[in-house]
Design an enzyme around this catalytic site. Structure first.
Site, short mmCIF file in Angstrom:
data_model
loop_
_atom_site.label_atom_id
_atom_site.label_comp_id
_atom_site.label_asym_id
_atom_site.label_seq_id
_atom_site.Cartn_x
_atom_site.Cartn_y
_atom_site.Cartn_z
N GLU A 167 -0.27 -7.04 -9.77
CA GLU A 167 0.60 -6.91 -10.94
C GLU A 167 -0.16 -7.26 -12.22
O GLU A 167 -0.05 -6.57 -13.24
CB GLU A 167 1.79 -7.87 -10.75
CG GLU A 167 2.83 -7.80 -11.84
CD GLU A 167 4.07 -8.61 -11.47
OE1 GLU A 167 4.11 -9.22 -10.37
OE2 GLU A 167 4.99 -8.64 -12.29
N ASP A 210 0.85 -1.20 0.00
CA ASP A 210 0.00 0.00 0.00
C ASP A 210 0.89 1.24 0.00
O ASP A 210 1.79 1.36 0.82
CB ASP A 210 -0.89 0.00 1.25
CG ASP A 210 -1.87 -1.16 1.25
OD1 ASP A 210 -2.45 -1.45 0.19
OD2 ASP A 210 -2.05 -1.81 2.30
N1 SAM Z 1 0.81 -8.37 -2.55
C1 SAM Z 1 -0.54 -8.45 -3.11
C2 SAM Z 1 -0.52 -8.19 -4.57
O1 SAM Z 1 0.50 -7.71 -5.08
O2 SAM Z 1 -1.51 -8.51 -5.24
C3 SAM Z 1 -1.50 -7.50 -2.36
C4 SAM Z 1 -1.22 -6.04 -2.52
S1 SAM Z 1 -2.30 -5.02 -1.53
C5 SAM Z 1 -2.16 -3.46 -2.25
C6 SAM Z 1 -1.35 -4.83 -0.05
C7 SAM Z 1 -1.67 -5.85 1.02
O3 SAM Z 1 -0.78 -5.67 2.11
C8 SAM Z 1 -3.08 -5.74 1.59
O4 SAM Z 1 -3.72 -6.99 1.53
C9 SAM Z 1 -2.86 -5.27 3.02
O5 SAM Z 1 -3.85 -5.75 3.92
C10 SAM Z 1 -1.49 -5.85 3.32
N2 SAM Z 1 -0.79 -5.12 4.38
C11 SAM Z 1 -0.58 -3.79 4.44
N3 SAM Z 1 0.09 -3.45 5.56
C12 SAM Z 1 0.32 -4.63 6.22
C13 SAM Z 1 0.96 -4.95 7.44
N4 SAM Z 1 1.49 -3.98 8.22
N5 SAM Z 1 1.03 -6.23 7.81
C14 SAM Z 1 0.50 -7.21 7.04
N6 SAM Z 1 -0.15 -6.96 5.86
C15 SAM Z 1 -0.22 -5.69 5.47
#
Ligand code: SAM
Length: 214
Positions: A194, A118
Site C-alpha cells: 500500500e 496476488d
Molecule cells: N499483504 C502484503 C502487503 O500488502 O504488503 C503482501 C502482499 S503480496 C502481493 C501477497 C503475499 O501473499 C505474498 O507474500 C504471497 O506469498 C502471499 N500469498 C499468496 N498466496 C498465498 C497463500 N495461498 N497462502 C499464504 N500466503 C499467500
C-alpha cells in the site's frame, strides 16, 4: 512479489518459537491457550513482510493476531519486525492458506484480513486468487456465522473480481470504499504494498464483506 530463496530463513524461523508457530495443528480449537487469554483472533492471509499486522497488533493489544504467509523467505522479514516490537499478541504462521482448515476450526478466528493479494490476472489461474470461492469457503469454515473479511488492494481488476466472487458466494458487501486514502476512513494501517503503490499515485480500494447467517 519477486522471491529470493533464502536458505537461512527456515533456521531463523525455527530459532524463534516464541513468535513462530511450528505446530499449528496442536492449537486447533485452543488458540487462546497459545496467547494466554480469550481475546478475539484476527488473521491476515498473505502477510508478506508484516508491516500491517505488526501495526495492528501494536494499535490493538486486546486483539490477538496471526500472520499467515506461504513463503518462509518472506515471513522472515515479519519476524524481524516482531522481534523488534516484541508483541505478545502476534504470532507468525508460515503455511499456505489452502491448509487453514487443518489448523483452525469454526469460530477460532473472528476476522480475516486480505491485503494486496496476488491478482493472478490470467483466467487459468483464477483458483489461486485468495478471493476465489474455494478460499471464501475456507474462511467461512473457520469464522463464526456473520464473520467478516476486510480486503484492500490497488488492483482494480482483482477488486472487481472479488466483489463479484463475494456477492455470488452470498456475502454482504457492507462497506465498499473506492478511494481509501481520500475518504473518511480512520485508523488505516498501511501495508508494504500500500505504501509503495500509493506513493506512485495508485488508488486503494477496500471492502468489508460479511458471510451470511445461513
Ligand atoms: N499483504 C502484503 C502487503 O500488502 O504488503 C503482501 C502482499 S503480496 C502481493 C501477497 C503475499 O501473499 C505474498 O507474500 C504471497 O506469498 C502471499 N500469498 C499468496 N498466496 C498465498 C497463500 N495461498 N497462502 C499464504 N500466503 C499467500
Amino acid at each position: 512479489m519477486r522471491l529470493k530463496f533464502k536458505p537461512w530463513a527456515k533456521d531463523k524461523l525455527l530459532a524463534h518459537p516464541q513468535y513462530v508457530v511450528h505446530n499449528p495443528e496442536d492449537y486447533k480449537g485452543r488458540w487462546n491457550e497459545l496467547f494466554g487469554n480469550d481475546n478475539p483472533v484476527h488473521i491476515e492471509v498473505g502477510t508478506g513482510k508484516g508491516r500491517f499486522i505488526t501495526g495492528m497488533a501494536l494499535a490493538n493489544p486486546d486483539i490477538n493476531y496471526i500472520a499467515i504467509e506461504a513463503y518462509e523467505s518472506v515471513i522472515v522479514h515479519a519476524l524481524d519486525r516482531l522481534i523488534e516490537a516484541n508483541l505478545p499478541n502476534l504470532k507468525l504462521l508460515p503455511v499456505n492458506a489452502v491448509d487453514l482448515r487443518e489448523f483452525f476450526e469454526k469460530t477460532d478466528v473472528s476476522r480475516v484480513y486480505l491485503n494486496f493479494s496476488d491478482p493472478w490476472p490470467k483466467n487459468r489461474h483464477e483458483k489461486r486468487r485468495l478471493t476465489y470461492a474455494s478460499f471464501l469457503n475456507i474462511y467461512e469454515d473457520i469464522l463464526p456465522e456473520g464473520g467478516e473479511i476486510h480486503f484492500k488492494t490497488d488492483n482494480r481488476g482483482l477488486f472487481q473480481y472479488s466483489l463479484v466472487s463475494m456477492s455470488q458466494y452470498g456475502m454482504i458487501l457492507k462497506d465498499v470504499n473506492l478511494h481509501l486514502h481520500d475518504s473518511e476512513f480512520e485508523g488505516n494501517i498501511m501495508t508494504e504494498y500500500e505504501e509503495k503503490f500509493s506513493k506512485k499515485g495508485s488508488r486503494i480500494y477496500r471492502v468489508e464483506a460479511q458471510f451470511p447467517k445461513r
